[in-house]
Design a protein around this motif. Structure first.
Motif, PDB file in Angstrom:
ATOM      1  N   SER A  21       0.812  -1.218   0.000  1.00  0.00           N
ATOM      2  CA  SER A  21       0.000   0.000   0.000  1.00  0.00           C
ATOM      3  C   SER A  21       0.846   1.268   0.000  1.00  0.00           C
ATOM      4  N   ALA A  22       2.116   1.158   0.390  1.00  0.00           N
ATOM      5  CA  ALA A  22       2.989   2.328   0.455  1.00  0.00           C
ATOM      6  C   ALA A  22       3.828   2.521  -0.805  1.00  0.00           C
ATOM      7  N   LEU A  23       3.767   1.574  -1.744  1.00  0.00           N
ATOM      8  CA  LEU A  23       4.596   1.669  -2.945  1.00  0.00           C
ATOM      9  C   LEU A  23       4.016   2.675  -3.932  1.00  0.00           C
ATOM     10  N   PRO A  24       4.821   3.579  -4.471  1.00  0.00           N
ATOM     11  CA  PRO A  24       4.336   4.459  -5.538  1.00  0.00           C
ATOM     12  C   PRO A  24       4.117   3.663  -6.815  1.00  0.00           C
ATOM     13  N   ARG A  25       3.186   4.117  -7.637  1.00  0.00           N
ATOM     14  CA  ARG A  25       2.837   3.385  -8.845  1.00  0.00           C
ATOM     15  C   ARG A  25       4.037   3.216  -9.767  1.00  0.00           C
ATOM     16  N   THR A  26       4.916   4.218  -9.835  1.00  0.00           N
ATOM     17  CA  THR A  26       6.083   4.119 -10.711  1.00  0.00           C
ATOM     18  C   THR A  26       6.973   2.951 -10.336  1.00  0.00           C
ATOM     19  N   GLN A  27       7.000   2.595  -9.052  1.00  0.00           N
ATOM     20  CA  GLN A  27       7.822   1.469  -8.625  1.00  0.00           C
ATOM     21  C   GLN A  27       7.140   0.148  -8.954  1.00  0.00           C
ATOM     22  N   TRP A  28       5.828   0.122  -8.899  1.00  0.00           N
ATOM     23  CA  TRP A  28       5.106  -1.092  -9.274  1.00  0.00           C
ATOM     24  C   TRP A  28       5.383  -1.476 -10.721  1.00  0.00           C
ATOM     25  N   GLU A  29       5.502  -0.465 -11.585  1.00  0.00           N
ATOM     26  CA  GLU A  29       5.643  -0.742 -13.012  1.00  0.00           C
ATOM     27  C   GLU A  29       6.946  -1.473 -13.338  1.00  0.00           C
ATOM     28  N   ASP A  30       7.931  -1.430 -12.461  1.00  0.00           N
ATOM     29  CA  ASP A  30       9.147  -2.208 -12.655  1.00  0.00           C
ATOM     30  C   ASP A  30       8.977  -3.657 -12.190  1.00  0.00           C
ATOM     31  N   ILE A  31       7.854  -3.945 -11.534  1.00  0.00           N
ATOM     32  CA  ILE A  31       7.670  -5.237 -10.899  1.00  0.00           C
ATOM     33  C   ILE A  31       6.557  -6.060 -11.538  1.00  0.00           C
ATOM     34  N   ASP A  32       5.421  -5.419 -11.843  1.00  0.00           N
ATOM     35  CA  ASP A  32       4.226  -6.203 -12.160  1.00  0.00           C
ATOM     36  C   ASP A  32       3.941  -6.358 -13.646  1.00  0.00           C
ATOM     37  N   SER A  96      -3.825  -5.500  -6.641  1.00  0.00           N
ATOM     38  CA  SER A  96      -5.027  -4.739  -6.973  1.00  0.00           C
ATOM     39  C   SER A  96      -5.735  -4.229  -5.719  1.00  0.00           C
ATOM     40  N   ASP A  97      -5.751  -5.048  -4.692  1.00  0.00           N
ATOM     41  CA  ASP A  97      -6.344  -4.609  -3.425  1.00  0.00           C
ATOM     42  C   ASP A  97      -5.608  -3.380  -2.907  1.00  0.00           C
ATOM     43  N   ALA A  98      -4.281  -3.435  -2.937  1.00  0.00           N
ATOM     44  CA  ALA A  98      -3.478  -2.321  -2.436  1.00  0.00           C
ATOM     45  C   ALA A  98      -3.636  -1.075  -3.296  1.00  0.00           C
ATOM     46  N   ALA A  99      -3.924  -1.271  -4.584  1.00  0.00           N
ATOM     47  CA  ALA A  99      -4.071  -0.139  -5.509  1.00  0.00           C
ATOM     48  C   ALA A  99      -5.480   0.440  -5.499  1.00  0.00           C
ATOM     49  N   GLY A 100      -6.385  -0.155  -4.730  1.00  0.00           N
ATOM     50  CA  GLY A 100      -7.762   0.316  -4.717  1.00  0.00           C
ATOM     51  C   GLY A 100      -8.546  -0.091  -5.948  1.00  0.00           C
ATOM     52  N   LEU A 101      -8.107  -1.154  -6.621  1.00  0.00           N
ATOM     53  CA  LEU A 101      -8.762  -1.608  -7.844  1.00  0.00           C
ATOM     54  C   LEU A 101      -9.354  -3.008  -7.697  1.00  0.00           C
ATOM     55  N   ALA A 102      -9.653  -3.407  -6.472  1.00  0.00           N
ATOM     56  CA  ALA A 102     -10.136  -4.763  -6.224  1.00  0.00           C
ATOM     57  C   ALA A 102     -11.455  -5.049  -6.923  1.00  0.00           C
ATOM     58  N   GLU A 103     -12.310  -4.028  -7.038  1.00  0.00           N
ATOM     59  CA  GLU A 103     -13.616  -4.238  -7.647  1.00  0.00           C
ATOM     60  C   GLU A 103     -13.556  -4.260  -9.167  1.00  0.00           C
ATOM     61  N   ARG A 104     -12.539  -3.640  -9.733  1.00  0.00           N
ATOM     62  CA  ARG A 104     -12.476  -3.509 -11.197  1.00  0.00           C
ATOM     63  C   ARG A 104     -11.488  -4.461 -11.857  1.00  0.00           C
ATOM     64  N   THR A 105     -10.607  -5.076 -11.075  1.00  0.00           N
ATOM     65  CA  THR A 105      -9.682  -6.064 -11.618  1.00  0.00           C
ATOM     66  C   THR A 105      -9.735  -7.306 -10.743  1.00  0.00           C
TER      67      THR A 105
END
Length: 261
Positions: A21-32, A96-105
Motif C-alpha cells: 500500500s505504500a509503494l508508488p505506482r512508478t515502482q510497481w511498473e518495474d515489478i508487475d 489490486s487490493d493495495a491499488a484500490g482496484l479490487a472491484e475492477r480487476t
C-alpha cells in the motif's frame, strides 16, 4: 514447470522495504509487468481494444496483473484476469487490493478452456502463447468468450532467424515448454481461430531500445526492485531474452483483431 515462484508479495515488500500500500505506482511498473516493454507496451495496445467505461476485458495469462490495472485505469473498464499459476493470481489480487482496484480487476486461477464466463467486450494476450503448443485451440477458446464485434489485442514473442536460443528464458527454463512460431504463423493462426486482422506491427526495434534503456537503469542502480529479482534465475532469463531480441533470434509483434462475424 517454469513458473514456480512463491511468496511474491513478501518478496516485493522485502525488495522495496515497504508494504504494498505504500509503494508508488512508478515502482510497481518495474515489478508487475511480466513482459518486454513494460507499461509502454500496454499503452500501445490500449487504443486497439476499443474499451470504454463499464466494459469488461479478458486478460488471458494475467501474471501479476500489471496490464489489467493499467488498462482499467486508462479506460475505466473492468478486467477479468485468468492465469494457471496460483502464486501469480494471489499476488495480482493483492496488488489490486493495495491499488484500490479490487472491484475492477479480478483474477482467477483457470485455464482459458475452463473459464465459464462469456460476452467479454475485448481480450488480450501479452507474452503468453510461447508456452502454448496448440495455438489455434487457445485463440479459438478466447474467441468463444467474446461478444460479436469484440476486439483482441496481442503483444507476443515469435521465432525470428534460425539459431539456438540460450536458456533459461522468461517463458521457459529448459526449453521443454517453449513453442515459438514465426510472426506470420502466429498471425495466420489467430485469423484462422475466429478473428479478422485489423493491425499487425513488428515492435522488435522498439523492444531492443527498451531492453537497452532497462540495462542502463539497472547498471546505474536506479531500478533496485525489478521483475527479474522476483523470478527463479530472473537476471539470466531477462539477459538471454534481451540478447535474443538484439540478434533477431526472436521478434516481438503487436496485433489487433476483431471477432469474425
Amino acid at each position: 514447470m517454469t513458473y514456480t515462484e512463491t511468496d511474491i508479495v513478501t518478496t516485493v515488500e522485502q525488495l522495496t522495504g515497504a508494504s504494498l500500500s505504500a509503494l508508488p505506482r512508478t515502482q510497481w511498473e518495474d515489478i508487475d509487468q511480466f513482459h518486454a516493454g513494460g507499461s509502454e507496451a500496454i499503452e500501445r495496445l490500449i487504443p486497439h481494444l476499443a474499451l470504454t467505461a463499464g466494459a469488461t476485458a479478458l486478460d488471458v495469462g494475467s501474471g501479476l496483473g500489471g496490464p489489467a490495472r493499467q488498462i482499467a485505469r486508462a479506460t475505466g473498464c473492468n478486467v477479468v484476469g485468468v492465469d494457471i499459476t496460483t502464486a501469480y493470481v494471489e499476488a495480482a489480487q493483492a496488488l489490486s487490493d493495495a491499488a484500490g482496484l479490487a472491484e475492477r480487476t479480478r483474477f482467477f486461477r483457470s485455464d482459458i478452456g475452463a473459464l465459464g464466463h462469456t460476452g467479454f467486450d475485448a481480450a488480450y494476450t501479452v507474452h503468453v502463447q510461447m508456452n502454448i503448443e496448440d495455438k489455434k485451440v487457445f485463440y479459438s477458446e478466447i474467441a468463444r468468450r467474446l461478444r460479436p464485434g469484440a476486439r483482441l489485442a496481442i503483444f507476443e514473442v515469435c521465432r525470428g532467424a534460425d539459431g539456438e536460443l540460450a536458456l533459461p528464458l522468461p517463458w521457459s527454463l529448459d526449453g521443454t515448454d517453449s513453442h515459438l512460431v514465426t510472426a506470420d504463423e502466429l498471425r495466420d493462426t489467430v485469423q484462422s481461430s475466429g478473428f479478422t486482422l485489423l493491425d499487425w506491427a513488428d515492435e522488435s526495434t522498439w523492444a531492443r531500445q527498451w531492453f537497452d534503456d532497462l540495462g542502463r537503469r539497472l547498471a546505474a542502480g536506479t531500478a533496485p526492485a525489478t521483475l527479474p529479482a522476483l523470478l527463479t534465475d530472473g537476471p539470466a532469463r531477462m539477459l538471454n531474452f534481451a540478447v535474443a531480441t538484439a540478434t533477431g533470434a526472436v521478434t516481438l509483434h503487436r496485433g489487433a483483431f476483431t471477432v469474425t462475424a
